[in-house]
Design an enzyme around this catalytic site. Structure first.
Site, PDB file in Angstrom:
ATOM      1  CB  THR A  94      13.975  27.612  15.638  1.00  0.00           C
ATOM      2  OG1 THR A  94      12.857  27.382  16.476  1.00  0.00           O
ATOM      3  CG2 THR A  94      13.506  28.514  14.504  1.00  0.00           C
ATOM      4  CG  ASP A  95      10.975  23.528  17.836  1.00  0.00           C
ATOM      5  OD1 ASP A  95      11.168  24.746  18.003  1.00  0.00           O
ATOM      6  OD2 ASP A  95      10.597  22.765  18.755  1.00  0.00           O
ATOM      7  CD  GLU A  96       9.942  29.456  18.360  1.00  0.00           C
ATOM      8  OE1 GLU A  96       9.259  30.424  17.998  1.00  0.00           O
ATOM      9  OE2 GLU A  96      10.661  29.468  19.364  1.00  0.00           O
ATOM     10  CE1 TYR A 139      14.324  33.284  16.021  1.00  0.00           C
ATOM     11  CE2 TYR A 139      12.600  31.825  16.829  1.00  0.00           C
ATOM     12  CZ  TYR A 139      13.933  32.064  16.550  1.00  0.00           C
ATOM     13  OH  TYR A 139      14.881  31.087  16.772  1.00  0.00           O
ATOM     14  CE  LYS A 157      16.919  30.710  12.881  1.00  0.00           C
ATOM     15  NZ  LYS A 157      18.377  31.017  12.954  1.00  0.00           N
TER      16      LYS A 157
HETATM   17  N1  LIG Z   1      17.466  29.679  22.087  1.00  0.00           N
HETATM   18  C1  LIG Z   1      16.781  28.639  21.602  1.00  0.00           C
HETATM   19  O1  LIG Z   1      16.039  27.978  22.338  1.00  0.00           O
HETATM   20  C2  LIG Z   1      16.943  28.229  20.157  1.00  0.00           C
HETATM   21  C3  LIG Z   1      16.338  27.035  19.730  1.00  0.00           C
HETATM   22  C4  LIG Z   1      16.521  26.633  18.412  1.00  0.00           C
HETATM   23  C5  LIG Z   1      17.287  27.394  17.551  1.00  0.00           C
HETATM   24  N2  LIG Z   1      17.845  28.550  17.974  1.00  0.00           N
HETATM   25  C6  LIG Z   1      18.674  29.316  17.019  1.00  0.00           C
HETATM   26  O2  LIG Z   1      20.011  29.248  17.499  1.00  0.00           O
HETATM   27  C7  LIG Z   1      20.698  30.447  17.177  1.00  0.00           C
HETATM   28  C8  LIG Z   1      21.295  31.049  18.426  1.00  0.00           C
HETATM   29  O3  LIG Z   1      20.248  31.311  19.365  1.00  0.00           O
HETATM   30  P1  LIG Z   1      20.555  31.982  20.777  1.00  0.00           P
HETATM   31  O4  LIG Z   1      19.455  31.627  21.678  1.00  0.00           O
HETATM   32  O5  LIG Z   1      21.958  31.673  21.158  1.00  0.00           O
HETATM   33  O6  LIG Z   1      20.448  33.530  20.382  1.00  0.00           O
HETATM   34  P2  LIG Z   1      21.031  34.805  21.129  1.00  0.00           P
HETATM   35  O7  LIG Z   1      20.046  35.896  20.849  1.00  0.00           O
HETATM   36  O8  LIG Z   1      21.391  34.498  22.530  1.00  0.00           O
HETATM   37  O9  LIG Z   1      22.386  35.123  20.358  1.00  0.00           O
HETATM   38  C9  LIG Z   1      22.450  35.614  19.054  1.00  0.00           C
HETATM   39  C10 LIG Z   1      23.836  36.174  18.815  1.00  0.00           C
HETATM   40  O10 LIG Z   1      23.890  36.633  17.455  1.00  0.00           O
HETATM   41  C11 LIG Z   1      24.514  37.908  17.435  1.00  0.00           C
HETATM   42  N3  LIG Z   1      24.008  38.637  16.269  1.00  0.00           N
HETATM   43  C12 LIG Z   1      22.752  39.142  16.077  1.00  0.00           C
HETATM   44  N4  LIG Z   1      22.673  39.746  14.878  1.00  0.00           N
HETATM   45  C13 LIG Z   1      23.896  39.609  14.288  1.00  0.00           C
HETATM   46  C14 LIG Z   1      24.434  39.993  13.035  1.00  0.00           C
HETATM   47  N5  LIG Z   1      23.700  40.673  12.136  1.00  0.00           N
HETATM   48  N6  LIG Z   1      25.712  39.671  12.745  1.00  0.00           N
HETATM   49  C15 LIG Z   1      26.477  39.013  13.654  1.00  0.00           C
HETATM   50  N7  LIG Z   1      26.027  38.628  14.865  1.00  0.00           N
HETATM   51  C16 LIG Z   1      24.737  38.917  15.179  1.00  0.00           C
HETATM   52  C17 LIG Z   1      24.128  38.549  18.761  1.00  0.00           C
HETATM   53  O11 LIG Z   1      25.027  39.592  19.125  1.00  0.00           O
HETATM   54  C18 LIG Z   1      24.169  37.367  19.702  1.00  0.00           C
HETATM   55  O12 LIG Z   1      25.464  37.208  20.252  1.00  0.00           O
HETATM   56  C19 LIG Z   1      19.678  31.356  16.484  1.00  0.00           C
HETATM   57  O13 LIG Z   1      19.864  31.243  15.097  1.00  0.00           O
HETATM   58  C20 LIG Z   1      18.336  30.783  16.893  1.00  0.00           C
HETATM   59  O14 LIG Z   1      17.368  31.018  15.910  1.00  0.00           O
HETATM   60  C21 LIG Z   1      17.688  28.999  19.264  1.00  0.00           C
END
Ligand SMILES: NC(=O)c1ccc[n+]([C@@H]2O[C@H](COP(=O)([O-])OP(=O)(O)OC[C@H]3O[C@@H](n4cnc5c(N)ncnc54)[C@H](O)[C@@H]3O)[C@@H](O)[C@H]2O)c1
Length: 356
Positions: A140-142, A165, A169
């Site tokens: 993430t950019d955070e 969070y 990350k």
């Molecule tokens: N949502 C955003 O805007 C955003 C932006 C940049 C980066 N990200 C990154 O992208 C990734 C996905 O984000 P998202 O929004 O889809 O998250 P989300 O919370 O919707 O999904 C996360 C998934 O990971 C699974 N999970 C959690 N802990 C686990 C573990 N220990 N083992 C296996 N599976 C596990 C959960 O069941 C879920 O299905 C993350 O790494 C997040 O940091 C998200």
């Protein structure tokens, strides 16, 4: 990346029942890839999202934890993937304020376990498979902290995470970097701005506001509503990851963003306008009248903005959606998929405020 002798690329995708991971899995399957989908199915994981690929023989869903070394090691040796794409994470800032430990457990300790398994598997591959193998970590950019009025995050911006969070990350990003430098593991890292689009859990700003606005309920805005995020349509994030996976330089990080900085209040007003056009409230009120300012999130970062020029310059990636087109598609998707949202809301989450 090369592909398997059958011509099929096989990916181990973690967190593929979550918002972005599932969008990526659906896209990869549509492109003909084989996907081993490892997901713990926390509150954020949702198999409904994957209903359309339930019977697809190229999709193998496994419920489990990225930190379970025995399970991950077995998946790697049984399915022999060409790449690991790590989406699995605890991902909601407000939840990390209430309970940071789960974030360290999955995002840091879990990622370490996954890296160790990937390293051992990669070492067991023959020379050509080992040189083609990739470990792509989705971040993430955070991790870069908060910006003032000017400037953008580049890949050279120093890490300054402000929430539990983003700190977790950042730690995982450092582990990925260290596994490349120490062991030579062919890693790639992407740091992306805020995503929106189909299948997002309705605790995040955009789907939450859509649901509340549909129901004619107050629309909570944290603080003064002037915090800025750089919004990216989820399909564009997935295409960026696919591009980095096939063409990214090993050991590099790539920022991913949509050049779509918006204040939170603008995002909410955009949703109100789109919904008023499509489904006016029965009593004739404009949905903007539902906006309610609430106490700010503790430590709320003011502004994020991503400079994605490296990805554009080196790998030729550009987003396909503008903020306007992506938001219209997203609102339409939620209107057409209320059954999906209702089933999520029937579970433990009831759109309550977290992280205060
Ligand atoms: N949502 C955003 O805007 C955003 C932006 C940049 C980066 N990200 C990154 O992208 C990734 C996905 O984000 P998202 O929004 O889809 O998250 P989300 O919370 O919707 O999904 C996360 C998934 O990971 C699974 N999970 C959690 N802990 C686990 C573990 N220990 N083992 C296996 N599976 C596990 C959960 O069941 C879920 O299905 C993350 O790494 C997040 O940091 C998200």
């Amino acid at each position: 990346m090369t592909s398997t002798p059958s011509g099929l690329t096989t990916l181990l995708v973690t967190g593929g029942a979550g918002f972005i991971g599932a969008n990526f899995v659906l896209q990869a399957l549509a492109e003909g890839k084989k996907v081993i989908n490892l997901d713990k199915l926390t509150y954020a994981g949702n198999l409904d999202t994957l209903a359309s690929v339930h019977d697809n023989p190229r999709h193998v869903f496994v419920q489990g934890d990225i930190g379970d070394r025995a399970l991950v090691g077995k998946l790697l040796t049984d399915y022999r993937p060409d790449a690991v794409v790590n989406f699995a994470a605890e991902s909601h800032v407000d939840r990390s304020i209430d309970g940071p430990a789960a974030f360290v457990e999955t995002n840091v300790v879990g990622t370490l376990g996954l890296l160790e398994c990937a390293r051992d598997y990669w070492r067991s591959l023959d020379t050509s498979a080992a040189s083609a193998f990739r470990f792509l970590h989705v971040s993430t950019d955070e991790v870069y902290g908060s910006l003032g009025d000017d400037g953008k995050f580049t890949e050279e911006t120093a890490y300054a995470p402000n929430s539990p969070y983003s700190a977790s990350k950042a730690a995982s990003d450092h582990l990925v970097r260290a596994f490349h430098h120490t062991y030579g593991l062919p890693t790639l890292t992407t740091n992306c701005s805020n995503n929106y689009g189909p299948f997002q859990f309705p605790e995040k700003l955009i789907p939450l506001v859509i649901q509340k606005a549909l129901a004619g309920e107050p629309l909570p805005i944290y603080g003064d509503g002037l915090n800025i995020r750089d919004w990216l349509y989820v399909g564009d994030h997935c295409s960026a990851i696919a591009r980095v996976l096939t063409a990214g330089r090993v050991g590099e990080t790539y920022n991913v963003g949509g050049n779509a900085e918006q204040q939170n209040i603008t995002v909410v007003k955009t949703i109100c306008t789109l919904l008023d056009q499509r489904l006016p409230l029965a009593d004739g009120r404009k949905r903007e009248s539902l906006i309610t300012y609430v106490k700010d999130r503790p430590g709320h970062d003011r502004r994020y903005a991503i400079d994605a020029s490296k990805l554009q310059r080196e790998l030729g990636w550009a987003p396909s959606q503008t903020f306007e087109s992506g938001m219209a598609q997203t609102v339409d998707w939620y209107l057409e998929n209320q059954a999906w949202t209702q089933r999520v809301l029937d579970g433990s989450y009831r759109m309550e405020r977290l992280g205060t």
